[in-house]
Write an enzyme that holds these catalytic residues in place. Structure first.
Site, PDB file in Angstrom:
ATOM      1  N   GLU A  77      -7.565 -21.785  30.544  1.00  0.00           N
ATOM      2  CA  GLU A  77      -7.983 -22.131  31.910  1.00  0.00           C
ATOM      3  C   GLU A  77      -8.255 -23.629  32.022  1.00  0.00           C
ATOM      4  OE1 GLU A  77      -9.126 -19.798  29.896  1.00  0.00           O
ATOM      5  OE2 GLU A  77     -10.007 -18.103  30.956  1.00  0.00           O
ATOM      6  N   CYS A 118     -15.329 -22.092  30.708  1.00  0.00           N
ATOM      7  CA  CYS A 118     -14.249 -22.122  31.704  1.00  0.00           C
ATOM      8  C   CYS A 118     -14.770 -21.779  33.093  1.00  0.00           C
ATOM      9  CB  CYS A 118     -13.111 -21.191  31.297  1.00  0.00           C
ATOM     10  SG  CYS A 118     -12.200 -21.858  29.896  1.00  0.00           S
TER      11      CYS A 118
END
Ligand code: THU
Length: 164
Positions: A77, A118
């Site tokens: 991500e 993330c």
């Protein structure tokens, strides 16, 4: 002194499989699944792929890139967000699909849950461009979760306002 209990309500969609998605969402998830193949994950053998569509319609992929010095590795991500930041700075991300292929297991069929770091990074991007990011979470097969705003995954978050 009164004690106050605050509640946090969170809803997300659960679908049985990719077949139940719209064709646009199915494409993003299918590309995220394919992107797991380019992950560099020789240490964990847990290959993650992320694939996003930006507001302009452009697509950007990201995969986890590990390192012999483990903490140096980056998640899929955040690899994706770094690419967007370089290639399409400040362009909103409409939807990000994330999948994984766990080579340690004979099944990768439960939706992936993005790590805390993330979640923080995705939230920063939402704030930066002032648009929520929709998440599609799945494995290589099986159930799919759809979360309308990534920041829903990070209640009581720390953000730039806290630094003022
Ligand atoms: N990983 C991701 O890329 N994204 C996540 O949301 C969870 C974890 C990576 C980091 C590491 O390379 C491997 O998966 C095992 O933790």
């Amino acid at each position: 002194m009164a004690l106050k209990i605050n509640k946090y309500h969170f809803e997300f969609q659960e679908l049985d499989s990719l077949e139940d998605l719209t064709s646009e969402d199915a494409f993003l998830l299918s590309e995220a699944r394919k992107t797991t193949a380019i992950a560099y994950a020789p240490y964990s053998n847990f290959k993650v792929g992320a694939y996003a569509q930006l507001a302009s319609g452009a697509f950007v992929a990201g995969s986890n890139q590990e390192n012999a010095s483990y903490p140096v590795g980056v998640c899929a991500e955040r690899a994706l967000l770094a690419s967007v930041g370089q290639l399409f700075p400040n362009e909103p991300i409409n939807t990000m699909a994330i999948s994984y292929h766990n080579l340690n297991s004979n099944s990768s069929n439960r939706p992936l849950s993005p790590c805390g770091m993330c979640r923080q990074a995705i939230q920063e991007y939402e704030t930066r461009v002032n648009q929520p990011i929709r998440l599609i979470l799945s494995g290589m097969e099986g159930k799919v979760f759809i979360i309308e705003k990534a920041s829903l995954l990070l209640p009581l978050s720390f953000n730039g306002d806290d630094l003022k």
